[in-house]
Write an enzyme that holds these catalytic residues in place. Structure first.
Site, PDB file in Angstrom:
ATOM      1  N   ARG A   5       0.833  -1.208   0.000  1.00 31.47           N
ATOM      2  CA  ARG A   5       0.000   0.000   0.000  1.00 31.47           C
ATOM      3  C   ARG A   5       0.866   1.256   0.000  1.00 31.47           C
ATOM      4  O   ARG A   5       0.463   2.307  -0.465  1.00 31.47           O
ATOM      5  CB  ARG A   5      -0.892   0.043   1.253  1.00 31.47           C
ATOM      6  N   ARG A  52       9.990   4.934  -3.376  1.00 31.82           N
ATOM      7  CA  ARG A  52      10.527   5.649  -4.536  1.00 31.82           C
ATOM      8  C   ARG A  52      11.945   6.149  -4.262  1.00 31.82           C
ATOM      9  O   ARG A  52      12.292   6.432  -3.119  1.00 31.82           O
ATOM     10  CB  ARG A  52       9.620   6.797  -4.975  1.00 31.82           C
ATOM     11  N   ARG A  89      -9.473  -5.843  13.229  1.00 36.07           N
ATOM     12  CA  ARG A  89      -8.727  -5.049  14.199  1.00 36.07           C
ATOM     13  C   ARG A  89      -9.570  -3.831  14.552  1.00 36.07           C
ATOM     14  O   ARG A  89     -10.259  -3.253  13.691  1.00 36.07           O
ATOM     15  CB  ARG A  89      -7.387  -4.570  13.617  1.00 36.07           C
ATOM     16  N   ARG A 132       0.240   5.691  16.222  1.00 34.40           N
ATOM     17  CA  ARG A 132       0.497   7.038  15.676  1.00 34.40           C
ATOM     18  C   ARG A 132      -0.261   8.091  16.477  1.00 34.40           C
ATOM     19  O   ARG A 132      -1.211   7.773  17.193  1.00 34.40           O
ATOM     20  CB  ARG A 132       0.136   7.108  14.191  1.00 34.40           C
ATOM     21  N   GLU A 149      -3.511   6.530  18.684  1.00 32.33           N
ATOM     22  CA  GLU A 149      -4.230   5.340  18.201  1.00 32.33           C
ATOM     23  C   GLU A 149      -3.619   4.070  18.784  1.00 32.33           C
ATOM     24  O   GLU A 149      -2.429   3.798  18.585  1.00 32.33           O
ATOM     25  CB  GLU A 149      -4.179   5.286  16.675  1.00 32.33           C
ATOM     26  N   TYR A 155     -10.009  -4.450   2.631  1.00 28.64           N
ATOM     27  CA  TYR A 155      -9.249  -3.292   3.111  1.00 28.64           C
ATOM     28  C   TYR A 155      -9.387  -2.166   2.080  1.00 28.64           C
ATOM     29  O   TYR A 155      -8.422  -1.757   1.460  1.00 28.64           O
ATOM     30  CB  TYR A 155      -7.790  -3.727   3.280  1.00 28.64           C
ATOM     31  N   ASP A 214     -10.045   1.549   0.522  1.00 29.23           N
ATOM     32  CA  ASP A 214      -9.997   2.976   0.784  1.00 29.23           C
ATOM     33  C   ASP A 214     -11.304   3.609   0.299  1.00 29.23           C
ATOM     34  O   ASP A 214     -12.097   2.970  -0.395  1.00 29.23           O
ATOM     35  CB  ASP A 214      -8.792   3.606   0.073  1.00 29.23           C
TER      36      ASP A 214
HETATM   37  P1  FAD Z   1     -18.502   2.170   7.291  1.00 28.34           P
HETATM   38  O1  FAD Z   1     -18.018   3.562   7.284  1.00 28.34           O
HETATM   39  O2  FAD Z   1     -18.028   1.248   8.354  1.00 28.34           O
HETATM   40  O3  FAD Z   1     -20.096   2.223   7.349  1.00 28.34           O
HETATM   41  C1  FAD Z   1     -20.902   1.126   7.682  1.00 28.34           C
HETATM   42  C2  FAD Z   1     -22.023   1.646   8.553  1.00 28.34           C
HETATM   43  O4  FAD Z   1     -22.956   0.595   8.787  1.00 28.34           O
HETATM   44  C3  FAD Z   1     -21.540   2.116   9.927  1.00 28.34           C
HETATM   45  O5  FAD Z   1     -21.967   3.450  10.159  1.00 28.34           O
HETATM   46  C4  FAD Z   1     -22.181   1.136  10.893  1.00 28.34           C
HETATM   47  O6  FAD Z   1     -22.544   1.724  12.130  1.00 28.34           O
HETATM   48  C5  FAD Z   1     -23.429   0.700  10.114  1.00 28.34           C
HETATM   49  N1  FAD Z   1     -23.939  -0.596  10.518  1.00 28.34           N
HETATM   50  C6  FAD Z   1     -23.242  -1.747  10.646  1.00 28.34           C
HETATM   51  N2  FAD Z   1     -24.074  -2.740  11.053  1.00 28.34           N
HETATM   52  C7  FAD Z   1     -25.305  -2.208  11.166  1.00 28.34           C
HETATM   53  C8  FAD Z   1     -26.564  -2.718  11.581  1.00 28.34           C
HETATM   54  N3  FAD Z   1     -26.700  -3.987  11.961  1.00 28.34           N
HETATM   55  N4  FAD Z   1     -27.644  -1.885  11.588  1.00 28.34           N
HETATM   56  C9  FAD Z   1     -27.494  -0.572  11.233  1.00 28.34           C
HETATM   57  N5  FAD Z   1     -26.332  -0.038  10.856  1.00 28.34           N
HETATM   58  C10 FAD Z   1     -25.240  -0.841  10.820  1.00 28.34           C
HETATM   59  N6  FAD Z   1      -9.722   5.434   3.514  1.00 28.34           N
HETATM   60  C11 FAD Z   1      -9.092   6.338   2.731  1.00 28.34           C
HETATM   61  O7  FAD Z   1      -9.398   6.445   1.535  1.00 28.34           O
HETATM   62  N7  FAD Z   1      -8.130   7.169   3.255  1.00 28.34           N
HETATM   63  C12 FAD Z   1      -7.773   7.119   4.570  1.00 28.34           C
HETATM   64  O8  FAD Z   1      -6.908   7.884   5.011  1.00 28.34           O
HETATM   65  C13 FAD Z   1      -8.409   6.160   5.421  1.00 28.34           C
HETATM   66  N8  FAD Z   1      -8.081   6.070   6.718  1.00 28.34           N
HETATM   67  C14 FAD Z   1      -8.732   5.160   7.515  1.00 28.34           C
HETATM   68  C15 FAD Z   1      -8.383   5.102   8.866  1.00 28.34           C
HETATM   69  C16 FAD Z   1      -9.033   4.205   9.705  1.00 28.34           C
HETATM   70  C17 FAD Z   1      -8.664   4.137  11.154  1.00 28.34           C
HETATM   71  C18 FAD Z   1     -10.037   3.348   9.169  1.00 28.34           C
HETATM   72  C19 FAD Z   1     -10.756   2.362  10.046  1.00 28.34           C
HETATM   73  C20 FAD Z   1     -10.376   3.405   7.834  1.00 28.34           C
HETATM   74  C21 FAD Z   1      -9.739   4.307   6.982  1.00 28.34           C
HETATM   75  N9  FAD Z   1     -10.070   4.409   5.639  1.00 28.34           N
HETATM   76  C22 FAD Z   1      -9.416   5.318   4.836  1.00 28.34           C
HETATM   77  C23 FAD Z   1     -11.120   3.560   5.036  1.00 28.34           C
HETATM   78  C24 FAD Z   1     -12.515   4.206   5.049  1.00 28.34           C
HETATM   79  O9  FAD Z   1     -12.906   4.443   6.385  1.00 28.34           O
HETATM   80  C25 FAD Z   1     -13.502   3.254   4.389  1.00 28.34           C
HETATM   81  O10 FAD Z   1     -13.114   2.953   3.080  1.00 28.34           O
HETATM   82  C26 FAD Z   1     -14.953   3.784   4.316  1.00 28.34           C
HETATM   83  O11 FAD Z   1     -15.296   4.660   5.337  1.00 28.34           O
HETATM   84  C27 FAD Z   1     -15.858   2.580   4.359  1.00 28.34           C
HETATM   85  O12 FAD Z   1     -17.209   2.941   4.173  1.00 28.34           O
HETATM   86  P2  FAD Z   1     -18.320   1.844   4.385  1.00 28.34           P
HETATM   87  O13 FAD Z   1     -19.628   2.505   4.097  1.00 28.34           O
HETATM   88  O14 FAD Z   1     -17.986   0.615   3.667  1.00 28.34           O
HETATM   89  O15 FAD Z   1     -18.213   1.417   5.928  1.00 28.34           O
HETATM   90  N1  UDP Z   2       3.411   0.673   7.920  1.00 28.96           N
HETATM   91  C1  UDP Z   2       4.612   0.531   8.592  1.00 28.96           C
HETATM   92  N2  UDP Z   2       5.194   1.635   9.150  1.00 28.96           N
HETATM   93  C2  UDP Z   2       4.646   2.861   9.075  1.00 28.96           C
HETATM   94  C3  UDP Z   2       3.421   3.008   8.380  1.00 28.96           C
HETATM   95  C4  UDP Z   2       2.835   1.881   7.821  1.00 28.96           C
HETATM   96  O1  UDP Z   2       5.123  -0.562   8.698  1.00 28.96           O
HETATM   97  O2  UDP Z   2       5.218   3.816   9.620  1.00 28.96           O
HETATM   98  C5  UDP Z   2       2.800  -0.541   7.341  1.00 28.96           C
HETATM   99  C6  UDP Z   2       1.844  -1.204   8.339  1.00 28.96           C
HETATM  100  O3  UDP Z   2       1.912  -2.602   8.143  1.00 28.96           O
HETATM  101  C7  UDP Z   2       0.497  -0.679   7.899  1.00 28.96           C
HETATM  102  C8  UDP Z   2       0.678  -0.676   6.385  1.00 28.96           C
HETATM  103  O4  UDP Z   2       2.023  -0.230   6.207  1.00 28.96           O
HETATM  104  O5  UDP Z   2      -0.558  -1.523   8.308  1.00 28.96           O
HETATM  105  C9  UDP Z   2      -0.268   0.219   5.638  1.00 28.96           C
HETATM  106  O6  UDP Z   2      -0.147   1.532   6.123  1.00 28.96           O
HETATM  107  P1  UDP Z   2      -1.284   2.607   5.907  1.00 28.96           P
HETATM  108  O7  UDP Z   2      -0.751   3.919   6.349  1.00 28.96           O
HETATM  109  O8  UDP Z   2      -1.807   2.488   4.535  1.00 28.96           O
HETATM  110  O9  UDP Z   2      -2.375   2.096   6.960  1.00 28.96           O
HETATM  111  P2  UDP Z   2      -3.799   2.703   7.387  1.00 28.96           P
HETATM  112  O10 UDP Z   2      -3.745   4.187   7.130  1.00 28.96           O
HETATM  113  O11 UDP Z   2      -4.819   1.978   6.560  1.00 28.96           O
HETATM  114  O12 UDP Z   2      -3.877   2.371   8.835  1.00 28.96           O
END
Ligand code: FAD
Ligand code: UDP
Length: 364
Positions: A170, A174, A247, A278, A298, A346, A348
């Site tokens: 991911r 470079r 997780r 982080r 986190e 996983y 985005d």
């Molecule tokens: P969700 O946002 O999980 O929505 C699902 C919804 O369904 C939730 O609100 C939940 O409450 C609801 N639900 C579940 N079960 C039920 C039920 N039984 N009844 C009613 N409601 C229910 N993506 C990026 O592009 N860039 C980033 O920097 C990035 N950072 C992230 C950092 C973290 C810590 C995490 C966890 C994810 C990150 N992502 C990032 C990914 C991004 O969050 C997801 O791609 C996106 O939000 C997923 O949308 P979704 O609708 O699939 O799921």
């Molecule tokens: N990662 C790492 N060191 C860092 C940042 C990321 O080893 O300082 C690895 C780690 O395994 C992580 C993966 O790269 O789960 C993907 O990182 P990303 O930032 O995409 O994770 P997210 O934002 O989805 O938590």
């Protein structure tokens, strides 16, 4: 009667609902949380947009998705450039000439490549079988030991030898001096936060908050022709084959009486001994000038029932278990499964939008 019952008011559910309404369909969205937007929900704290469920940076190379999301918000020009702290050393991410130069005192790409090659020469990795082999073969032993091993094992709670190689791919690698964390053509943070995007998508659509689909699933099923389910696919089937692993993250948030705490939105702590992965300083996503600041540490742990499932663990064991649930899902003709939890992927944000648009096109 509704045409579509949409379970989950996250990005996937909102995009689908928006597209369905546009085509004249009647939709009802159920959301068990007390707010819309799923994991991209933001809250205003001290004038700062706090990403309540973890920092989110929008990035994509898909122009269709970029144009689509820009209909719902204006984006700023934020470029993600995290730094990594290992003991008393500080490195630029992703792995690039700034990282290698700081690590080894090298100056040219040829010198950096030579260093990496020397560190992995004895390993003979041809086809990396896991995250450790993949990381070693890309960046060598020093970068792996200092910047990857500890962080990854904290983040996933598993040894790097038991994790899939794609997780580390991911991150860009470079041999130029460029600290942009993403290779994508388009990147930014929506001005005013992410919640507004989902609000705009759901405009004019009936949404019931604090409503868990499973509490009255038969009643809800009877009210719609079809269901779009974006919750946990294993929960939908009552965990009949056992639970998929996820997780979760605990966010320890603090409001600090200082203007600028760490000088960057994202600082990773890559050594095993620091318990968090982080620290996010939210104001820097929007170039904020407020007198106070909000930070979130986190802590990553294994998911258990009752917690928020954030990351699917796409290792071999769970991939095999998911394939069984997928077979069941394909037999549910009235239900479409989607999103990070429905597809156990996983994803985005851009991939979630793309998947929801593709489903909407096929469905509608
Ligand atoms: P969700 O946002 O999980 O929505 C699902 C919804 O369904 C939730 O609100 C939940 O409450 C609801 N639900 C579940 N079960 C039920 C039920 N039984 N009844 C009613 N409601 C229910 N993506 C990026 O592009 N860039 C980033 O920097 C990035 N950072 C992230 C950092 C973290 C810590 C995490 C966890 C994810 C990150 N992502 C990032 C990914 C991004 O969050 C997801 O791609 C996106 O939000 C997923 O949308 P979704 O609708 O699939 O799921
Ligand atoms: N990662 C790492 N060191 C860092 C940042 C990321 O080893 O300082 C690895 C780690 O395994 C992580 C993966 O790269 O789960 C993907 O990182 P990303 O930032 O995409 O994770 P997210 O934002 O989805 O938590």
């Amino acid at each position: 009667m509704y045409d579509y019952l949409i379970v989950g008011a996250g990005l996937y559910g909102a995009v689908f609902a928006h597209e369905a309404k546009k085509r004249g369909k009647r939709c009802l969205v159920l959301e068990k949380r007390s707010h819309i937007a799923g994991n991209i929900y933001c809250e205003n704290v001290e004038g700062i947009q706090v990403h309540r469920y973890g920092a989110h940076i929008f990035h994509t190379s898909n122009k269709r998705i970029w144009d689509y999301v820009n209909k719902f918000a204006e984006f700023n020009n934020y470029i993600n450039s995290p730094v990594a702290v290992y003991k008393d050393e500080l490195y630029n991410l992703p792995f690039n000439m700034n990282t290698f130069s700081r690590m080894w005192g090298v100056r040219t790409p040829a010198e950096a490549k030579e260093k990496i090659a020397a560190q992995i020469a004895s390993l003979n990795i041809t086809e990396p079988r896991n995250l450790e082999e993949q990381a070693l073969s890309l960046v060598g032993r020093d970068v792996y030991e200092k910047l990857i091993k500890g962080y990854t094992e904290k983040q996933w709670g598993r040894p790097c030898t038991e994790l899939p190689a794609f997780i580390i791919r991911r991150l860009p690698l470079r041999f130029v001096y460029d600290n942009n964390y993403f290779n994508d053509r388009y990147q930014g943070i929506p001005i005013g936060g992410y919640t507004r995007i989902v609000e705009n998508m759901l405009e004019g659509i009936e949404v019931r908050l604090d409503t868990d689909y499973f509490a009255h699933r038969e009643e809800w099923n009877a009210q719609a022709e079809k269901i779009v389910f974006t919750g946990m696919v294993d929960e939908y089937f009552d965990f009949c084959y056992g639970s998929l692993q996820y997780r979760t993250v605990r966010f320890e948030e603090e409001v600090l009486d200082c203007e600028n705490y760490q000088g960057n939105a994202v600082v990773n702590y890559t050594e095993r001994e620091v318990p968090y992965t982080r620290i996010i300083e939210h104001k820097h996503f929007e170039f904020g000038k407020q007198p106070k600041t909000v930070i979130s540490r986190e802590y990553s742990t294994e998911w258990q029932l009752g917690m928020e499932p954030y990351y699917p663990v796409n290792d071999a064991k769970n991939t095999e278990l998911f394939s069984k649930y997928k077979k069941l899902a394909e037999q549910e003709k009235k239900v479409v499964f989607g999103g990070r939890l429905g597809d156990y992927k996983y994803y985005d944000m851009d991939k979630v939008i793309e998947a929801a648009l593709n489903t909407a096109e096929a469905e509608l």
